[in-house]
Design an enzyme around this catalytic site. Structure first.
Site, PDB file in Angstrom:
ATOM      1  N   ASP A   1      -3.100  -0.079   6.372  1.00  0.00           N
ATOM      2  CA  ASP A   1      -3.853  -0.581   5.220  1.00  0.00           C
ATOM      3  C   ASP A   1      -3.201  -1.824   4.616  1.00  0.00           C
ATOM      4  O   ASP A   1      -3.894  -2.734   4.152  1.00  0.00           O
ATOM      5  CB  ASP A   1      -3.991   0.511   4.156  1.00  0.00           C
ATOM      6  CG  ASP A   1      -5.007   1.580   4.551  1.00  0.00           C
ATOM      7  OD1 ASP A   1      -5.641   1.436   5.614  1.00  0.00           O
ATOM      8  OD2 ASP A   1      -5.159   2.557   3.798  1.00  0.00           O
TER       9      ASP A   1
ATOM     10  N   HIS B   1      -5.718   4.838   5.939  1.00  0.00           N
ATOM     11  CA  HIS B   1      -4.908   5.778   5.161  1.00  0.00           C
ATOM     12  C   HIS B   1      -3.524   5.954   5.755  1.00  0.00           C
ATOM     13  O   HIS B   1      -2.822   6.925   5.451  1.00  0.00           O
ATOM     14  CB  HIS B   1      -5.618   7.116   4.981  1.00  0.00           C
ATOM     15  CG  HIS B   1      -7.023   6.973   4.482  1.00  0.00           C
ATOM     16  ND1 HIS B   1      -7.309   6.283   3.315  1.00  0.00           N
ATOM     17  CD2 HIS B   1      -8.213   7.367   4.987  1.00  0.00           C
ATOM     18  CE1 HIS B   1      -8.625   6.288   3.132  1.00  0.00           C
ATOM     19  NE2 HIS B   1      -9.189   6.927   4.133  1.00  0.00           N
TER      20      HIS B   1
ATOM     21  N   GLU C   1       0.924   5.696   0.167  1.00  0.00           N
ATOM     22  CA  GLU C   1       0.257   6.980   0.368  1.00  0.00           C
ATOM     23  C   GLU C   1       1.026   7.994  -0.470  1.00  0.00           C
ATOM     24  O   GLU C   1       2.265   7.967  -0.518  1.00  0.00           O
ATOM     25  CB  GLU C   1       0.255   7.381   1.843  1.00  0.00           C
ATOM     26  CG  GLU C   1      -0.487   6.407   2.755  1.00  0.00           C
ATOM     27  CD  GLU C   1      -1.958   6.259   2.417  1.00  0.00           C
ATOM     28  OE1 GLU C   1      -2.547   7.209   1.858  1.00  0.00           O
ATOM     29  OE2 GLU C   1      -2.527   5.190   2.721  1.00  0.00           O
TER      30      GLU C   1
ATOM     31  N   ASP D   1       0.860  -1.184   0.000  1.00  0.00           N
ATOM     32  CA  ASP D   1       0.000   0.000   0.000  1.00  0.00           C
ATOM     33  C   ASP D   1       0.895   1.233   0.000  1.00  0.00           C
ATOM     34  O   ASP D   1       1.961   1.237   0.632  1.00  0.00           O
ATOM     35  CB  ASP D   1      -0.917   0.035   1.221  1.00  0.00           C
ATOM     36  CG  ASP D   1      -1.907   1.188   1.136  1.00  0.00           C
ATOM     37  OD1 ASP D   1      -2.901   1.071   0.392  1.00  0.00           O
ATOM     38  OD2 ASP D   1      -1.689   2.222   1.803  1.00  0.00           O
TER      39      ASP D   1
END
Length: 225
Positions: free
Chosen positions: A186, A181, A25, A23
């Site tokens: 995540d 987030h 960001e 994951d």
């Protein structure tokens, strides 16, 4: 190797692919122009009975590359301050070198040929990883250039949900929206979800696959209405 033994080997389960849950960001939606700000990766393993489980975890806060775009709306959504010294951020190259090194070791240990990214709405994460690797001029990228395992699609099939939080809850898992987030949180939840779906398929008798005859949709008996 017997059929039973073969079915408990990770390289047999995914056709030689080594699944790695990821994951990211970011500072926006465009992998070519927007900053990669955080990345987490979790490798997977199979126990002696063929149940899929999380293995090693890699997690890095990442400094924006030179000239990177940072969308204010994206930063507000993630809550990330890219310039905070408390993040302990590293460069894209440093983060990916460590992840790629660990993934290559896992590929070798599990007799796989190549890694495949597992992610929720996987094309997004895959795109950012590939663009960052290209910017960093990393030549030994262990991940398949386009193939992914998308847990949004898998959860839609197995659980009737495509949003990560709702899919986790439908699978009987906890999910804290306050922790969402964060790339690390995540990734942990996506890894748990992917393992749950794969293991549930095994529990239902779907793995190893039994020979099956395809229905004859040309006959009235099997024709869809």
């Amino acid at each position: 190797m017997t059929a039973t033994t073969s079915a408990t080997q990770l390289h047999e389960r995914f056709r030689g692919y080594y699944p790695v849950v990821i994951d990211v960001e970011t500072g926006g939606f465009n992998a070519k122009t927007d900053a990669l700000l955080e990345i987490a990766a979790i490798t997977l393993k199979m126990d002696k009975d063929g149940w899929l489980k999380p293995d090693q975890t890699f997690h890095f806060h990442v400094s924006p590359f030179e000239g990177a775009n940072l969308e204010p709306a994206a930063l507000e959504f993630t809550g990330i301050d890219p310039w905070s010294a408390l993040r302990g951020a590293v460069t894209e190259r440093e983060a990916l070198e460590q992840i790629f090194k660990g993934v290559r070791k896992g590929i070798k240990a599990n007799k796989c040929q190549r890694a495949v990214i597992v992610a929720h709405n996987a094309s997004f994460d895959h795109g950012f990883v590939m663009e960052a690797a290209e910017r960093a001029e990393l030549k030994r990228n262990p991940f398949h250039p386009f193939a992914t395992f998308d847990t949004a699609s898998l959860a839609g099939l197995a659980l009737g949900q495509t949003v990560l939080a709702k899919a986790c809850r439908a699978a009987g898992m906890s999910f804290d929206n306050k922790e969402a987030h964060s790339a690390l949180y995540d990734t942990r939840k996506t890894a748990e979800l992917f393992c749950t779906i794969v293991n549930r398929w095994k529990l239902l008798g779907g793995w190893p696959p039994a020979p099956a005859e395809a229905p004859d949709f040309g006959s009235d008996e099997h024709a869809p209405e």
